[in-house]
Write an enzyme that holds these catalytic residues in place. Structure first.
Site, PDB file in Angstrom:
ATOM      1  N   LYS A  40       0.865  -1.097   0.111  1.00 11.89           N
ATOM      2  CA  LYS A  40      -0.019   0.094   0.168  1.00 11.89           C
ATOM      3  C   LYS A  40       1.036   1.144   0.165  1.00 11.89           C
ATOM      4  CE  LYS A  40      -2.205   1.805   3.599  1.00 11.89           C
ATOM      5  NZ  LYS A  40      -1.830   3.482   3.512  1.00 11.89           N
ATOM      6  N   ASP A  67      -3.452   4.343  -1.977  1.00 12.73           N
ATOM      7  CA  ASP A  67      -4.618   4.679  -0.866  1.00 12.73           C
ATOM      8  C   ASP A  67      -4.668   6.255  -0.897  1.00 12.73           C
ATOM      9  OD1 ASP A  67      -6.550   4.765   0.893  1.00 12.73           O
ATOM     10  OD2 ASP A  67      -5.210   4.249   2.707  1.00 12.73           O
ATOM     11  N   LYS A  69      -7.609   8.247  -1.179  1.00 13.28           N
ATOM     12  CA  LYS A  69      -8.785   8.461  -0.544  1.00 13.28           C
ATOM     13  C   LYS A  69      -9.387   9.966  -1.217  1.00 13.28           C
ATOM     14  CE  LYS A  69      -7.576   6.782   4.070  1.00 13.28           C
ATOM     15  NZ  LYS A  69      -6.587   6.063   3.900  1.00 13.28           N
ATOM     16  N   HIS A  71     -11.795  12.684  -2.567  1.00 11.83           N
ATOM     17  CA  HIS A  71     -12.910  13.329  -2.083  1.00 11.83           C
ATOM     18  C   HIS A  71     -13.040  14.577  -2.651  1.00 11.83           C
ATOM     19  CE1 HIS A  71     -15.691  14.509   1.542  1.00 11.83           C
ATOM     20  NE2 HIS A  71     -16.454  14.487   0.366  1.00 11.83           N
ATOM     21  N   ASP A  72     -13.735  14.913  -3.556  1.00 13.12           N
ATOM     22  CA  ASP A  72     -13.999  16.043  -4.341  1.00 13.12           C
ATOM     23  C   ASP A  72     -15.308  16.103  -5.032  1.00 13.12           C
ATOM     24  OD1 ASP A  72     -13.106  18.706  -5.382  1.00 13.12           O
ATOM     25  OD2 ASP A  72     -11.324  18.165  -5.074  1.00 13.12           O
ATOM     26  N   PRO A  74     -17.327  15.449  -8.545  1.00 17.37           N
ATOM     27  CA  PRO A  74     -17.370  14.075  -9.245  1.00 17.37           C
ATOM     28  C   PRO A  74     -16.276  14.486 -10.587  1.00 17.37           C
ATOM     29  CG  PRO A  74     -19.437  14.695  -8.876  1.00 17.37           C
ATOM     30  CD  PRO A  74     -18.773  15.785  -8.265  1.00 17.37           C
ATOM     31  N   THR A 126     -10.900   3.838  10.837  1.00 17.73           N
ATOM     32  CA  THR A 126     -10.558   2.671  11.660  1.00 17.73           C
ATOM     33  C   THR A 126     -10.119   3.863  12.859  1.00 17.73           C
ATOM     34  OG1 THR A 126      -8.400   2.039  10.592  1.00 17.73           O
ATOM     35  CG2 THR A 126     -10.242   0.989  10.412  1.00 17.73           C
ATOM     36  N   GLN A 196      -5.115   3.443  16.089  1.00 17.54           N
ATOM     37  CA  GLN A 196      -6.385   2.708  15.664  1.00 17.54           C
ATOM     38  C   GLN A 196      -7.437   2.563  16.856  1.00 17.54           C
ATOM     39  OE1 GLN A 196      -6.883   2.196  12.513  1.00 17.54           O
ATOM     40  NE2 GLN A 196      -4.974   1.946  11.454  1.00 17.54           N
ATOM     41  N   ARG A 217       2.874  -0.929  10.390  1.00 17.90           N
ATOM     42  CA  ARG A 217       4.060  -1.038  11.700  1.00 17.90           C
ATOM     43  C   ARG A 217       4.262  -2.375  12.473  1.00 17.90           C
ATOM     44  NH1 ARG A 217       0.912   4.356  14.114  1.00 17.90           N
ATOM     45  NH2 ARG A 217      -0.440   3.251  13.059  1.00 17.90           N
TER      46      ARG A 217
END
Length: 236
Positions: A40, A67, A69, A71-72, A74, A126, A196, A217
């Site tokens: 990742k 990864d 993420k 978010h904006d 379309p 998470t 977490q 980790r």
């Protein structure tokens, strides 16, 4: 519990998170080559190195979970997903809270790059518990929020979702046996929880219905990362 991923060996369902410098990531890649299938690349590494780090990992034989993420609006997410897929990403993420039109645009953008990357909707991070979620204005229980967002991701045609392993049983029932349910918040027994909040052990996460586990980790911070990975696989 129906799970279409049970025939895949556990070693191919563990994604090792490289949240570090390029130099450290390449060192880890050399140590883990031949044992690990998925790595990742998150914001820390990608924002420092850009698309070239994806190519370096692909050249070393890894599948890459990018990864970022998204978010904006379309239009922006369509372009971002297209660029991510064109860089060689095999799996990418967008925040499901962005809504069905945004996620649909992301899925379509990824397809426009000519490949078929796995597209995942982020449900509830998470690191968040009920109190943290409520502070954002979402007062319903975490599990209800996760289910609502997962169903929207499904409606948008995404391959699956990212969620806590605690919600994996509910999601497996809601999304069916073939949905990708990728679970961070996984820690071997006795490991430090770090930042977490909603966690399980790797074995519990698979039993709960997860398709893939993200572990960082406990592997990358170990004295012998390769052996730490193999020890987790052996436990499974």
């Amino acid at each position: 519990m129906l799970n279409g991923f049970q025939h895949i060996p556990p070693a191919e369902r563990i994604i090792v998170a490289f949240d570090c410098s390029r130099e450290r990531a390449l060192e880890l890649a050399d140590q883990l080559a031949g044992a690990v299938t998925w790595v990742k690349i998150g914001m820390t590494l990608y924002y420092a190195e850009g698309p070239s780090i994806v190519k370096e990992m692909k050249d070393r034989g890894f599948k890459v979970f990018l990864d970022l993420k998204f978010h904006d609006i379309p239009h922006q997410v369509r372009g971002a997903a297209r660029s991510a897929a064109a860089s060689g990403a095999d799996m990418l993420t967008m925040h499901a809270v962005g809504g069905v039109p945004m996620m649909t645009a992301g899925r379509e953008g990824a397809a426009e790059a000519g490949g078929e990357p796995v597209t995942l909707g982020i449900t509830v991070l998470t690191s968040m518990d009920a109190e943290t979620l409520a502070a954002t204005g979402v007062v319903r229980p975490v599990e209800e929020q996760v289910e609502s967002l997962a169903l929207q991701a499904h409606e948008a045609g995404l391959t699956g979702v990212v969620a806590s392993p605690l919600e994996a049983p509910m999601l497996r029932c809601a999304l069916g046996p073939d949905a990708f349910i990728v679970t961070p918040g996984v820690r071997p027994a006795g490991a430090d929880m770090g930042d977490q909040s909603r966690v399980t052990t790797p074995a519990q996460a698979f039993e709960n219905g997860a398709s893939h586990l993200v572990i960082g980790r406990p592997i990358t911070g170990a004295e012998d990362p390769r052996q730490a990975f193999l020890d987790i696989v052996e436990q499974l």
